[in-house]
Design a protein around this motif. Structure first.
Motif, short mmCIF file in Angstrom:
data_model
loop_
_atom_site.label_atom_id
_atom_site.label_comp_id
_atom_site.label_asym_id
_atom_site.label_seq_id
_atom_site.Cartn_x
_atom_site.Cartn_y
_atom_site.Cartn_z
N HIS A 256 0.85 -1.19 0.00
CA HIS A 256 0.00 0.00 0.00
C HIS A 256 0.88 1.24 0.00
N GLU A 257 0.35 2.32 -0.56
CA GLU A 257 1.12 3.57 -0.66
C GLU A 257 1.61 4.05 0.71
N GLY A 258 0.76 4.02 1.72
CA GLY A 258 1.15 4.48 3.04
C GLY A 258 2.13 3.57 3.75
N GLY A 259 2.23 2.34 3.30
CA GLY A 259 3.13 1.39 3.94
C GLY A 259 4.46 1.22 3.24
N ARG A 260 4.73 2.06 2.27
CA ARG A 260 5.96 1.95 1.50
C ARG A 260 7.21 2.04 2.38
N TRP A 261 7.11 2.75 3.50
CA TRP A 261 8.26 2.92 4.39
C TRP A 261 8.71 1.58 4.98
N THR A 262 7.83 0.59 5.01
CA THR A 262 8.19 -0.69 5.63
C THR A 262 9.15 -1.50 4.77
N GLN A 263 9.29 -1.17 3.49
CA GLN A 263 10.19 -1.92 2.61
C GLN A 263 11.63 -1.92 3.12
N ASP A 264 12.07 -0.81 3.68
CA ASP A 264 13.45 -0.69 4.15
C ASP A 264 13.57 -0.87 5.65
N SER A 265 12.50 -1.31 6.29
CA SER A 265 12.50 -1.51 7.75
C SER A 265 12.45 -2.99 8.07
N GLY A 266 13.05 -3.34 9.18
CA GLY A 266 13.02 -4.72 9.62
C GLY A 266 11.64 -5.10 10.14
N ASP A 267 11.33 -6.38 10.06
CA ASP A 267 10.04 -6.87 10.53
C ASP A 267 9.84 -6.57 12.01
N GLY A 268 10.90 -6.76 12.79
CA GLY A 268 10.82 -6.49 14.22
C GLY A 268 10.53 -5.03 14.53
N PHE A 269 11.12 -4.13 13.75
CA PHE A 269 10.90 -2.70 13.94
C PHE A 269 9.45 -2.34 13.66
N VAL A 270 8.89 -2.87 12.60
CA VAL A 270 7.49 -2.59 12.25
C VAL A 270 6.56 -3.13 13.33
N LYS A 271 6.82 -4.35 13.79
CA LYS A 271 5.99 -4.94 14.85
C LYS A 271 6.12 -4.14 16.15
N ALA A 272 7.34 -3.69 16.46
CA ALA A 272 7.54 -2.89 17.68
C ALA A 272 6.76 -1.58 17.61
#
Length: 127
Positions: A34-50
């Motif tokens: 999704h457009e708003g979630g594009r920032w997650t591409q360069d972030s670790g899974d743990g960071f997003v979950k945190a």
């Protein structure tokens, strides 16, 4: 003023709950699509979950302390923490050129600042 602060707090808690659920429980790959979630591409899974867990805690921290009358000062403290979180979100979305999301985050920031100011200064729960 108390009613306006409760309405603002409820709205911000709903935003935090929605964002927290999406980040904590939806796979990062689905968010990145999704457009708003594009920032997650360069972030670790743990960071997003945190971040998702922090947003869930913010939803609780905005409402529960005042409802149960246990450490109600945590409501404006949580609002201040949300301001800091929104500054980071605005920087992240700004770097990606997502101006609409920067504006949305600025609305959340102003709402949180209103809650913090209102509960620290205008209508504190204690005192």
């Amino acid at each position: 003023m108390n009613l306006a602060l409760w309405i603002a707090t409820g709205l911000l808690a709903a935003v935090a709950l929605g964002g927290g659920i999406s980040k904590a429980f939806i796979p990062k790959e689905n968010l990145a699509a999704h457009e708003g979630g594009r920032w997650t591409q360069d972030s670790g899974d743990g960071f997003v979950k945190a971040l998702g867990v922090l947003e869930l805690l913010a939803a609780v921290g905005l409402i529960m302390p005042a409802l149960v009358d246990v450490a109600p000062v945590m409501v404006p403290v949580t609002a201040v923490c949300w301001v800091v979180l929104m500054v980071g979100a605005m920087i992240t979305h700004g770097r990606l050129g997502q101006c609409k999301l920067v504006m949305l985050n600025s609305v959340y920031l102003v709402l949180a600042a209103f809650i913090a100011w209102g509960r620290f200064v205008l209508e504190p729960f204690t005192g």
